[in-house]
Design a protein around this motif. Structure first.
Motif, PDB file in Angstrom:
ATOM      1  N   ALA A 270       4.706  15.754  15.480  1.00 40.64           N
ATOM      2  CA  ALA A 270       3.541  14.916  15.173  1.00 40.64           C
ATOM      3  C   ALA A 270       3.802  14.050  13.949  1.00 40.64           C
ATOM      4  CB  ALA A 270       2.307  15.793  14.958  1.00 40.64           C
ATOM      5  N   HIS A 271       4.584  14.574  13.020  1.00 40.96           N
ATOM      6  CA  HIS A 271       4.939  13.834  11.801  1.00 40.96           C
ATOM      7  C   HIS A 271       5.674  12.543  12.163  1.00 40.96           C
ATOM      8  CE1 HIS A 271       5.961  13.407   7.561  1.00 40.96           C
ATOM      9  NE2 HIS A 271       7.231  13.260   7.874  1.00 40.96           N
ATOM     10  N   THR A 272       6.668  12.644  13.022  1.00 42.32           N
ATOM     11  CA  THR A 272       7.445  11.484  13.452  1.00 42.32           C
ATOM     12  C   THR A 272       6.623  10.572  14.350  1.00 42.32           C
ATOM     13  OG1 THR A 272       9.472  12.796  13.343  1.00 42.32           O
ATOM     14  CG2 THR A 272       9.567  10.756  14.612  1.00 42.32           C
ATOM     15  N   ASP A 273       5.849  11.175  15.236  1.00 40.91           N
ATOM     16  CA  ASP A 273       5.068  10.420  16.210  1.00 40.91           C
ATOM     17  C   ASP A 273       4.051   9.499  15.534  1.00 40.91           C
ATOM     18  OD1 ASP A 273       4.149  10.202  19.173  1.00 40.91           O
ATOM     19  OD2 ASP A 273       2.298  10.661  18.088  1.00 40.91           O
ATOM     20  N   MET A 274       3.415   9.961  14.468  1.00 42.21           N
ATOM     21  CA  MET A 274       2.405   9.138  13.809  1.00 42.21           C
ATOM     22  C   MET A 274       2.997   7.852  13.260  1.00 42.21           C
ATOM     23  SD  MET A 274       0.035   9.659  10.421  1.00 42.21           S
ATOM     24  CE  MET A 274      -1.021  10.959  11.021  1.00 42.21           C
ATOM     25  N   GLN A 275       4.102   7.955  12.509  1.00 42.40           N
ATOM     26  CA  GLN A 275       4.645   6.730  11.935  1.00 42.40           C
ATOM     27  C   GLN A 275       5.211   5.803  13.004  1.00 42.40           C
ATOM     28  OE1 GLN A 275       6.882   6.986   8.329  1.00 42.40           O
ATOM     29  NE2 GLN A 275       7.270   4.793   8.308  1.00 42.40           N
ATOM     30  N   ALA A 276       5.782   6.367  14.048  1.00 43.84           N
ATOM     31  CA  ALA A 276       6.292   5.538  15.141  1.00 43.84           C
ATOM     32  C   ALA A 276       5.155   4.696  15.730  1.00 43.84           C
ATOM     33  CB  ALA A 276       6.926   6.413  16.221  1.00 43.84           C
ATOM     34  N   LYS A 277       3.990   5.296  15.891  1.00 41.45           N
ATOM     35  CA  LYS A 277       2.849   4.574  16.446  1.00 41.45           C
ATOM     36  C   LYS A 277       2.392   3.455  15.507  1.00 41.45           C
ATOM     37  CE  LYS A 277       1.117   8.176  19.511  1.00 41.45           C
ATOM     38  NZ  LYS A 277       0.239   9.345  19.665  1.00 41.45           N
ATOM     39  N   TYR A 278       2.308   3.753  14.217  1.00 41.38           N
ATOM     40  CA  TYR A 278       1.895   2.716  13.276  1.00 41.38           C
ATOM     41  C   TYR A 278       2.902   1.565  13.235  1.00 41.38           C
ATOM     42  CZ  TYR A 278      -2.144   5.066  11.215  1.00 41.38           C
ATOM     43  OH  TYR A 278      -3.391   5.624  10.999  1.00 41.38           O
ATOM     44  N   ASP A 279       4.189   1.901  13.180  1.00 41.60           N
ATOM     45  CA  ASP A 279       5.212   0.862  13.115  1.00 41.60           C
ATOM     46  C   ASP A 279       5.222  -0.002  14.369  1.00 41.60           C
ATOM     47  OD1 ASP A 279       6.004   1.601  10.593  1.00 41.60           O
ATOM     48  OD2 ASP A 279       7.749   2.772  11.246  1.00 41.60           O
ATOM     49  N   ALA A 280       4.865   0.586  15.498  1.00 44.89           N
ATOM     50  CA  ALA A 280       4.853  -0.157  16.755  1.00 44.89           C
ATOM     51  C   ALA A 280       3.581  -0.976  16.940  1.00 44.89           C
ATOM     52  CB  ALA A 280       5.021   0.810  17.932  1.00 44.89           C
ATOM     53  N   ARG A 281       2.465  -0.522  16.412  1.00 44.48           N
ATOM     54  CA  ARG A 281       1.176  -1.148  16.680  1.00 44.48           C
ATOM     55  C   ARG A 281       0.697  -2.116  15.592  1.00 44.48           C
ATOM     56  NH1 ARG A 281      -1.858   4.274  19.139  1.00 44.48           N
ATOM     57  NH2 ARG A 281      -0.348   4.609  20.833  1.00 44.48           N
ATOM     58  N   ASN A 282       1.154  -1.923  14.367  1.00 44.20           N
ATOM     59  CA  ASN A 282       0.686  -2.787  13.279  1.00 44.20           C
ATOM     60  C   ASN A 282       1.074  -4.259  13.435  1.00 44.20           C
ATOM     61  OD1 ASN A 282      -0.908  -1.138  11.590  1.00 44.20           O
ATOM     62  ND2 ASN A 282       0.901  -0.230  10.648  1.00 44.20           N
ATOM     63  N   PRO A 283       2.291  -4.590  13.897  1.00 41.31           N
ATOM     64  CA  PRO A 283       2.659  -6.012  13.984  1.00 41.31           C
ATOM     65  C   PRO A 283       1.720  -6.844  14.850  1.00 41.31           C
ATOM     66  CG  PRO A 283       4.621  -4.645  14.135  1.00 41.31           C
ATOM     67  CD  PRO A 283       3.450  -3.714  14.203  1.00 41.31           C
ATOM     68  N   ALA A 284       1.413  -6.367  16.038  1.00 43.12           N
ATOM     69  CA  ALA A 284       0.530  -7.117  16.930  1.00 43.12           C
ATOM     70  C   ALA A 284      -0.868  -7.233  16.342  1.00 43.12           C
ATOM     71  CB  ALA A 284       0.462  -6.450  18.300  1.00 43.12           C
TER      72      ALA A 284
END
Length: 359
Positions: A270-284
């Motif tokens: 979950a630790h890795t999954d959270m940042q992956a989601k933010y890094d993927a979703r913030n740009p758009a």
């Protein structure tokens, strides 16, 4: 033939054939409750608790189930530490710096102004002394901690008026998450510690003048752009804020070795999954916000300089009066210095070059 000889000399097939199957003790089912400090609407930060619970159930074959509860369902968003400490719930998911009022050392397990970035924080926790030191501190609160999420560097928040210099911060009522407010007070800001689900209304009504939450993806979902036009960066108080899973020590000690391993692995996932989601979703989300009229601004240099000076002064004060802080911060600050020296020659130089290219 002697029955014991059959069991001793035969394999499992022989034992079963002899009708002498050994007793198998099935592991008892475990049911826990997790109290979050976050609203369900935020599928990234609240969602980390759901990701964790899902993985625990999958890895245990359904024998270990954890129900997740948003802030306010079974305990107030800022009441989760007391709930875990007292055993009212088995575990909680939260931002440790929310609880700096209990002890400023809580903030070191999450983020401090001009502190570690997300990769540095994870490195300090897992390969440095971070996890060891924070767990020693948390024994005072009858709980054990596991890193469980990081948002990455955050934005500097939403403002109803433009910030042209540090003078514009004087008397500004600003929602921020706990500990950073102690630095902001030193540069004239009036900090407000408000749960995520209540920020929009306070900003809309003018109860506060500005607010920060996380970054474009969450901020857009919460609608801050509708009530404050200026969006500043960077969030110098949150270069890499870590979320934690807190578990009541007695509840954790009662787990089997297998279930303890499952908790550790699920939290790391979950630790890795959270940042992956933010890094993927913030740009758009950032593109959409700017496209709809959001005025993106960097903090003026004098704001950054004043804030850094204030942060260093605060840390010196805490070293003199808080032994928990002094012990942990000594290790934290050394790790930060070494890590920043390394990043200076690698990540920073590479990132800076790439961000200037027309890709």
């Amino acid at each position: 033939m002697d029955r014991r000889s059959i069991i001793k000399n035969a394999g499992i097939a022989g034992v079963l054939a002899a009708g002498a199957a050994p007793a198998v003790h099935a592991q008892a089912a475990v049911r826990w409750r997790l109290a979050s400090s976050f609203p369900k609407a935020l599928d990234t930060i609240y969602g980390a608790a759901e990701v964790f619970a899902k993985k625990v159930k999958e890895m245990s074959g359904g024998k270990f189930e954890i129900s997740t509860h948003a802030g306010g369902e079974i305990t107030p968003p800022f009441g989760v530490v007391d709930a875990v400490k007292d055993g009212a719930v088995e575990c909680a998911h939260t931002a440790p710096y929310y609880f700096f009022g209990k002890n400023e050392a809580f903030a070191l397990g999450c983020a401090i102004p001009f502190g570690l970035n997300s990769r540095q924080m994870t490195a300090w926790m897992y390969e440095g002394n971070g996890l060891k030191l924070m767990r020693e501190f948390y024994t005072k609160y009858n709980m054990i901690s596991f890193p469980m999420g990081n948002t990455g560097a955050q934005m500097g928040g939403w403002y109803r008026k433009e910030i042209k210099s540090v003078k514009d911060l004087q008397g500004l009522k600003f929602r921020t998450g706990g500990f950073p407010g102690k630095v902001m007070e030193k540069i004239g800001v009036v900090p407000q510690n408000i749960p995520g689900g209540e920020i929009y209304t306070a900003l809309e009504k003018g109860t506060i003048d500005a607010a920060e939450w996380v970054g474009p993806y969450d901020d857009q979902k919460l609608g801050f752009n509708k009530v404050a036009p200026y969006y500043y960066y960077p969030g110098w108080w949150e270069g890499g804020p870590q979320l934690d899973l807190y578990i009541n020590q007695k509840a954790y000690d009662a787990l089997s070795a297998e279930n303890k391993a499952i908790v550790e692995c699920a939290a790391a996932y979950a630790h890795t999954d959270m940042q992956a989601k933010y890094d993927a979703r913030n740009p758009a989300a950032l593109k959409q916000l700017v496209g709809s009229g959001t005025k993106l601004r960097p903090f003026p240099n004098d704001v950054m300089a004043a804030a850094f000076k204030a942060a260093e002064a605060l840390y010196a004060e805490l070293n003199d009066k808080n032994e928990d802080w002094k012990k942990i911060y000594a290790d934290y600050s050394k790790f930060r210095a070494d890590s920043n020296l390394w990043f200076r020659f690698t990540e920073a130089k590479f990132d800076g070059f790439m961000q200037n290219q027309k890709l």
